[in-house]
Every structure is written in C-alpha cells, then in structure tokens.
Design an enzyme around this catalytic site. Sequence first.
Site, PDB file in Angstrom:
ATOM      1  N   THR A 124       0.862  -1.194   0.000  1.00 40.81           N
ATOM      2  CA  THR A 124       0.000   0.000   0.000  1.00 40.81           C
ATOM      3  C   THR A 124       0.891   1.234   0.000  1.00 40.81           C
ATOM      4  OG1 THR A 124      -1.648  -1.231   1.243  1.00 40.81           O
ATOM      5  CG2 THR A 124      -1.834   1.171   1.280  1.00 40.81           C
ATOM      6  N   LYS A 213      -6.907   1.218  -3.361  1.00 41.56           N
ATOM      7  CA  LYS A 213      -6.531   0.571  -2.113  1.00 41.56           C
ATOM      8  C   LYS A 213      -6.727   1.498  -0.918  1.00 41.56           C
ATOM      9  CE  LYS A 213      -5.020  -1.877   1.041  1.00 41.56           C
ATOM     10  NZ  LYS A 213      -4.340  -3.090   1.326  1.00 41.56           N
ATOM     11  N   ASN A 217      -9.599   1.206   2.277  1.00 36.57           N
ATOM     12  CA  ASN A 217      -9.309   1.166   3.714  1.00 36.57           C
ATOM     13  C   ASN A 217      -9.879   2.392   4.431  1.00 36.57           C
ATOM     14  OD1 ASN A 217      -8.178  -1.323   3.659  1.00 36.57           O
ATOM     15  ND2 ASN A 217      -6.084  -0.683   4.156  1.00 36.57           N
ATOM     16  N   LEU A 259     -19.963  -2.786  10.822  1.00 37.19           N
ATOM     17  CA  LEU A 259     -20.727  -1.896  11.695  1.00 37.19           C
ATOM     18  C   LEU A 259     -20.730  -2.465  13.114  1.00 37.19           C
ATOM     19  CD1 LEU A 259     -23.889  -0.669   9.721  1.00 37.19           C
ATOM     20  CD2 LEU A 259     -21.815   0.592  10.272  1.00 37.19           C
ATOM     21  N   ALA A 261     -19.715  -1.963  16.647  1.00 42.04           N
ATOM     22  CA  ALA A 261     -19.185  -0.941  17.556  1.00 42.04           C
ATOM     23  C   ALA A 261     -18.355  -1.619  18.639  1.00 42.04           C
ATOM     24  CB  ALA A 261     -20.332  -0.165  18.181  1.00 42.04           C
ATOM     25  N   GLY A 262     -17.382  -0.914  19.156  1.00 51.91           N
ATOM     26  CA  GLY A 262     -16.549  -1.488  20.211  1.00 51.91           C
ATOM     27  C   GLY A 262     -15.358  -0.612  20.478  1.00 51.91           C
ATOM     28  N   GLY A 266      -7.731  -1.287  14.793  1.00 51.31           N
ATOM     29  CA  GLY A 266      -6.286  -1.214  14.992  1.00 51.31           C
ATOM     30  C   GLY A 266      -5.629  -2.014  13.901  1.00 51.31           C
ATOM     31  N   CYS A 269      -2.736  -1.848   9.300  1.00 52.27           N
ATOM     32  CA  CYS A 269      -3.203  -1.236   8.037  1.00 52.27           C
ATOM     33  C   CYS A 269      -4.103  -0.023   8.233  1.00 52.27           C
ATOM     34  CB  CYS A 269      -3.921  -2.295   7.209  1.00 52.27           C
ATOM     35  SG  CYS A 269      -2.857  -3.695   6.840  1.00 52.27           S
ATOM     36  N   LYS A 272      -2.675   3.310  10.047  1.00 50.48           N
ATOM     37  CA  LYS A 272      -1.582   4.012   9.355  1.00 50.48           C
ATOM     38  C   LYS A 272      -1.987   4.411   7.935  1.00 50.48           C
ATOM     39  CE  LYS A 272       0.466   0.522   6.695  1.00 50.48           C
ATOM     40  NZ  LYS A 272       0.560   0.474   5.277  1.00 50.48           N
TER      41      LYS A 272
HETATM   42  C1  UGA Z   1      -7.710  -4.408   6.420  1.00 48.12           C
HETATM   43  C2  UGA Z   1      -8.712  -4.455   5.268  1.00 48.12           C
HETATM   44  O1  UGA Z   1      -9.960  -4.988   5.747  1.00 48.12           O
HETATM   45  C3  UGA Z   1      -8.196  -5.333   4.131  1.00 48.12           C
HETATM   46  O2  UGA Z   1      -9.118  -5.323   3.044  1.00 48.12           O
HETATM   47  C4  UGA Z   1      -6.844  -4.770   3.673  1.00 48.12           C
HETATM   48  O3  UGA Z   1      -6.283  -5.554   2.635  1.00 48.12           O
HETATM   49  C5  UGA Z   1      -5.877  -4.761   4.862  1.00 48.12           C
HETATM   50  O4  UGA Z   1      -6.434  -3.954   5.920  1.00 48.12           O
HETATM   51  C6  UGA Z   1      -4.580  -4.182   4.391  1.00 48.12           C
HETATM   52  O5  UGA Z   1      -4.560  -2.999   4.034  1.00 48.12           O
HETATM   53  O6  UGA Z   1      -3.610  -4.916   4.263  1.00 48.12           O
HETATM   54  P1  UGA Z   1      -7.056  -6.094   8.409  1.00 48.12           P
HETATM   55  O7  UGA Z   1      -6.096  -5.048   8.882  1.00 48.12           O
HETATM   56  O8  UGA Z   1      -6.619  -7.518   8.329  1.00 48.12           O
HETATM   57  O9  UGA Z   1      -7.585  -5.729   6.934  1.00 48.12           O
HETATM   58  O10 UGA Z   1      -8.285  -6.017   9.406  1.00 48.12           O
HETATM   59  P2  UGA Z   1      -9.853  -5.732   9.328  1.00 48.12           P
HETATM   60  O11 UGA Z   1     -10.587  -6.996   9.252  1.00 48.12           O
HETATM   61  O12 UGA Z   1     -10.141  -4.687   8.311  1.00 48.12           O
HETATM   62  O13 UGA Z   1     -10.079  -5.111  10.786  1.00 48.12           O
HETATM   63  C7  UGA Z   1      -9.420  -3.903  11.172  1.00 48.12           C
HETATM   64  C8  UGA Z   1      -9.802  -3.484  12.565  1.00 48.12           C
HETATM   65  O14 UGA Z   1     -11.131  -3.015  12.597  1.00 48.12           O
HETATM   66  C9  UGA Z   1      -9.708  -4.582  13.629  1.00 48.12           C
HETATM   67  O15 UGA Z   1      -9.113  -4.039  14.793  1.00 48.12           O
HETATM   68  C10 UGA Z   1     -11.164  -4.947  13.882  1.00 48.12           C
HETATM   69  O16 UGA Z   1     -11.374  -5.442  15.170  1.00 48.12           O
HETATM   70  C11 UGA Z   1     -11.832  -3.608  13.684  1.00 48.12           C
HETATM   71  N1  UGA Z   1     -13.258  -3.698  13.308  1.00 48.12           N
HETATM   72  C12 UGA Z   1     -13.636  -4.312  12.170  1.00 48.12           C
HETATM   73  C13 UGA Z   1     -14.214  -3.108  14.133  1.00 48.12           C
HETATM   74  O17 UGA Z   1     -13.908  -2.528  15.185  1.00 48.12           O
HETATM   75  N2  UGA Z   1     -15.535  -3.186  13.770  1.00 48.12           N
HETATM   76  C14 UGA Z   1     -15.928  -3.790  12.635  1.00 48.12           C
HETATM   77  O18 UGA Z   1     -17.152  -3.806  12.361  1.00 48.12           O
HETATM   78  C15 UGA Z   1     -14.970  -4.386  11.810  1.00 48.12           C
END
Ligand code: UGA
Length: 442
Positions: A124, A213, A217, A259, A261-262, A266, A269, A272
């Site tokens: 990215t 990309k 995100n 969606l 909440a919590g 983090g 990806c 940053k």
């Molecule tokens: C994210 C993107 O979802 C990917 O599509 C992307 O390729 C990747 O970054 C990257 O740029 O490499 P990832 O970091 O693995 O993937 O994690 P996510 O599943 O997106 O979750 C990110 C954070 O959001 C986690 O801390 C998760 O707990 C939080 N989250 C997610 C929430 O608090 N609420 C939600 O409804 C969904």
Amino acid sequence: MSCRIAVFGTGYLGATHAACMAALGHEVLGVDVDVAKLAKLEAGEVPFFEPGLEGVLKSSLESGRLRFTSSYEEAADFADIHFIGVGTPQRRGDFGADLSHVDAVIEKLAPLIRKPSVIFGKSTVPVGTARRLGRRVRELAPVGEHAEVAWNPEFLREGFAVQDTLHPDRLVLGLDPSAPGRAEEVAREIYAKLIDEGIPFLVMDLATAELVKTAANAFLATKISFINAMAEVCEAADADVAVLADAIGRDERIGRRFLKAGVGFGGGCLPKDIRAFMSRAGELGADQALTFLREVDNINMRRRSRMVEMTREFVEGRLLGARVAVLGAAFKPDSDDVRDSPALNIAGQIQLQGASVSVFDPKAMENSKKIFPTLTYAESAIAACTGADVILVLTEWAEFRKLLPGDLEDVVRRTKIIDGRNCLDARTWRDAGWDYWGMGRR
Ligand code: UGA
C-alpha cells in the site's frame, strides 16, 4: 501456463502471495533479507498465525514450485515477474508512509534486470509512488524500458489471507499510460484461473489503482468510526447501538458488515493507511478533501479512552490497586498481530494508572510480551480472571464469546464484566447477577 515469479517480502502479504501463486501452478521464489524468517518458511513453518496458510505453504513446498532465497541475483535470474510485498509502516514522527523498504527493493533489484520483466507492486503506497518507481526502474535496469512497473494492490484481511488471495472480490491492475508494455497480458496469465472463475479484473491507470486501495481502507475505517460515533450518541441517549446497527444494516445500501461498535480499529493497516492518505492529500494540495479522516481517527482513539474510563467507573473510581483481567491482545480475532492493537493499548493505559493487569490471548502472547513486557500474562482465560475486580473482553475470540457466567463466577473477586467488542449476550450475564456493560449499549 506456468509463470516464473519472485515475491519480495515474506510477511503477511508476501508469504501468502508466494504460497498462493505456487498453489495456482506457478514457479515461485520468495525473497527476503530476514534469513531467520526464510529458514522457517523453507521448513514449512509460518512465522505468524494465519489460519490455512501453513497447509498451502507446505503443499507448495512439496510440489517443488515454491522456494525461498535472500539473493536478489538469484531472483532476477530466475524470474521475469516480480511482486513487491514489503511493508509501508507509518513514518516515525509524522503521518506519512515510510517507503524505505519499497525503495530498497527497487534500488537492489532494478540494476539486475537483464531480461524483459514486469514488477507488480502490491504494497500500500501513497498515490504517485508507482509512477516514480517506474521511472527509476527504467533508469536503473540494463534492459531499460523493457522493465515495467504496474500496480496490483492487495485487499487481503488477516485471518482470511488465503481465501482473500485465491478468491478475492476483485483484481485491480494499474498501468502506466505513458509507458505501455506487457503488464496486462502478464497479469491475465498469472491470474488466469481466478479470471476464469469470474472474478472481476479491473484495469485502470497507476494512480487510480493506488487510490483504490487507500480509498477502500479509508471507507472501512470510516464505517467503523461511524458506528462508534453512534455508540457515543447511544450511550448519551440511553439507546442500543447493536440494535441500531442491525436495523440500519438491513438497508442494502448500508449493509451490516463493518458496523460492529466497540473499542475500534487497529492493526498494521487501517490506522496508518488513513494517516498516510491524509498526509499525501496534503502534499497534493487536496488536504481539505480528507479532513474528515482526522475525525475518523479521533473517534477511533476516543473509544480506547472511553474503555479506560469505564473500567475506572467499574472499580469505584480508582484504578490504583485494582485487579483487571484483559481477555484479548490481538487487534482482532484469528490473528496474532498486536500492531496498534486497541486491546493491548487499553491494557497498557490501565496498568500505567496503577492497576494490576492480567492478560490472556489465545495466539498473541509472544508478540504482546515483546512490546509490553511489563503486563502480567496468564496461561488461560480462567487464570487471567482469577481474583479480578473486573474483566474486560477486548478481542472477540470465539473462546471468549463462548464464556458463560458460571465459568468465571468462582474465580473472580467481583462479578463485573465490560464487553469491549459487544460480543457477549448481555442478558445472560445480567440474569446471572453480573454487572455487564457493552459499548454503546443500554
Ligand atoms: C484491512 C482491510 O480490511 C483489508 O481489506 C486490507 O487488505 C488490509 O487492511 C490491508 O490494508 O492490508 P485487516 O487489517 O486484516 O484488513 O483487518 P480488518 O478486518 O479490516 O479489521 C481492522 C480493525 O477493525 C480490527 O481491529 C477490527 O477489530 C476492527 N473492526 C472491524 C471493528 O472494530 N468493527 C468492525 O465492524 C470491523
């Protein structure tokens, strides 16, 4: 047809991509400067927790189609297709992306390219990077303009890396209109099996591909912060954000995913990437367009502080001397990644305010100890909760979601639980006489 591919960087992205490209039938060489990591991968061991990846890695190694090396010369001799999958972390001291790893690959690889080759970027990067790298490669490579740079951003999620690589929602390819070449033809060959399955293959210019990309995100981060902002309002209005999310999520234009909440987002990806996006927009003179992302970031960070404050309220206003159990350290379940993890950040803040904090995570203990050695790490969820004045659930691992009041009643000092991921059934805990609080819930 089988292609000869080198993948630079063997972290989450590179190791998964290398193993999966071999699984598609290509001959692949994974390249990294970290020889300890390479030794593990060569032995069929994945250096991080990623469900399903070890199986693909092992079968790719056994097929003889996947090897690893630290030699760029070997990679340039072997392959005419190169993927860049190294990290682009946040720069120390500001919001921009640190491109030193990407630049280092190009500076080392390009002078060795003696046959027509395509370099596909997967990392990215800030918009405009690919074009700059393309110019640099043409300058450095002995084959000159027969060495091309195209951009093929990666959308894989940790925890679903194999699935997302072999069955992505879409493939995106960015081409340099000022340097036409073979990249599209080559990408169609590499991904032939996926394209035949009907996965959309979207071809565009380099800058748009880079932006797809970052925009994706940024949108996901915005969606999470939106629902967390609603959680703040629900708390003030005595409403329930989980019920609200279910109801608005029924609208197909909105959708229920992302969606939850919590304690917020983090990982390596989302946080940053939105900062690097703001920083790049500023450089381009378009900073106003993204000022809302600053608020997205603020809402997200406020969730962590809110969690600390609620914990303080639950222990009668004094964290000093309180015993706090923290369930979860990874930034999300099914991962051992603790980079910018809300869970670990909250555990650290609470400990710094004088509480004694006992943490348990099914997979992220080793990584947590490295960055937060001063926290106490327990052997199990039950051990972490033993003697606790309050339990915080900060990562929604399946094993925590399954916990019942009866599992913990006899070990805790007080029956109080805060659900930082809204992953427990509030009624079950309240009916059993526990003080339960979920974020943004009544
Ligand atoms: C994210 C993107 O979802 C990917 O599509 C992307 O390729 C990747 O970054 C990257 O740029 O490499 P990832 O970091 O693995 O993937 O994690 P996510 O599943 O997106 O979750 C990110 C954070 O959001 C986690 O801390 C998760 O707990 C939080 N989250 C997610 C929430 O608090 N609420 C939600 O409804 C969904």
